[in-house]
Write an enzyme that holds these catalytic residues in place. Structure first.
Site, PDB file in Angstrom:
ATOM      1  N   CYS A  46       0.829  -1.210   0.000  1.00 33.70           N
ATOM      2  CA  CYS A  46       0.000   0.000   0.000  1.00 33.70           C
ATOM      3  C   CYS A  46       0.861   1.256   0.000  1.00 33.70           C
ATOM      4  CB  CYS A  46      -0.961  -0.014   1.185  1.00 33.70           C
ATOM      5  SG  CYS A  46      -2.137  -1.383   1.097  1.00 33.70           S
ATOM      6  N   THR A  47       1.968   1.210   0.702  1.00 33.55           N
ATOM      7  CA  THR A  47       2.891   2.341   0.701  1.00 33.55           C
ATOM      8  C   THR A  47       3.470   2.527  -0.695  1.00 33.55           C
ATOM      9  OG1 THR A  47       3.398   2.040   3.040  1.00 33.55           O
ATOM     10  CG2 THR A  47       4.996   3.289   1.723  1.00 33.55           C
TER      11      THR A  47
END
Length: 153
Positions: A46-47
Site C-alpha cells: 500500500c505504501t
C-alpha cells in the site's frame, strides 16, 4: 470484482485525513476522479502504491483529475500516513467498509484482507476503468492512461 466499466458510480460522502467531507458528486463537477481502494496504511504494498500515485500526482492534476485513496483506516492513521510519505492527495476513511461494498470491491485471503482496486470515474459519474490487482504496480499507469484519454474527449 468491483463495479464494472460503463456503470454509474454510486455517490458517497466520507471524511478525509483532515476531517473534511469529500462528496463524490461535488468532486466530479471539477473533473474526473481516480479512486484507489487499498488494504491498509503503512503496509509495504500500500505504501508503494500510494507513493506511486504521489510520484505521478502532477500528471493526474495536469490532466484535470482528482485523486483519492480509500481504506478502512481511521482519519488519524491517514493523516500520519500522508504526512510520513508526503502524499498530496486526499485519503478517505471508510471505517465500516460501506463505500467499498457500494463499489463491490472484493476481499482477499478468505475475506480477511480488503481488496485493491482502482476506478476512474468521468465527470458524468460513469466508471471508465476498474483495475483490480492485489499487486500495487499497474494501478497508476493504467489510471493515468484513461485520465489522459478523458482529457481528449
Amino acid at each position: 470484482m468491483g463495479l464494472q466499466q460503463g456503470k454509474t458510480a454510486p455517490d458517497f460522502e466520507l471524511k478525509d485525513q483532515d476531517g473534511e467531507k469529500f462528496h463524490l458528486a461535488s468532486e466530479l463537477k471539477k473533473g474526473p476522479v481516480v479512486l484507489f481502494f487499498y488494504p491498509a496504511d503503512f503496509t509495504p504494498g500500500c505504501t508503494a502504491e500510494a507513493c506511486s500515485f504521489r510520484d505521478s500526482y502532477e500528471q493526474f492534476t495536469d490532466a484535470g483529475a482528482i485523486v483519492a485513496g480509500i481504506s478502512t483506516d481511521s482519519a488519524n492513521s491517514h493523516r500520519k500516513f500522508a504526512s510520513k510519505y508526503r502524499l498530496p492527495f486526499t485519503l478517505l476513511s471508510d471505517t465500516g467498509g460501506a463505500v467499498a461494498r457500494k463499489f463491490a470491491v472484493g476481499r482477499r485471503l478468505m475475506g480477511l484482507l480488503p481488496g485493491r482496486e482502482t476506478f476512474v470515474i468521468d465527470r458524468n459519474g460513469m466508471v471508465r476503468l476498474n483495475f483490480n490487482s492485489m499487486g500495487p504496480k499497474g494501478h497508476v499507469r493504467t489510471a493515468l492512461q484513461i485520465v489522459r484519454e478523458l482529457k481528449g474527449d
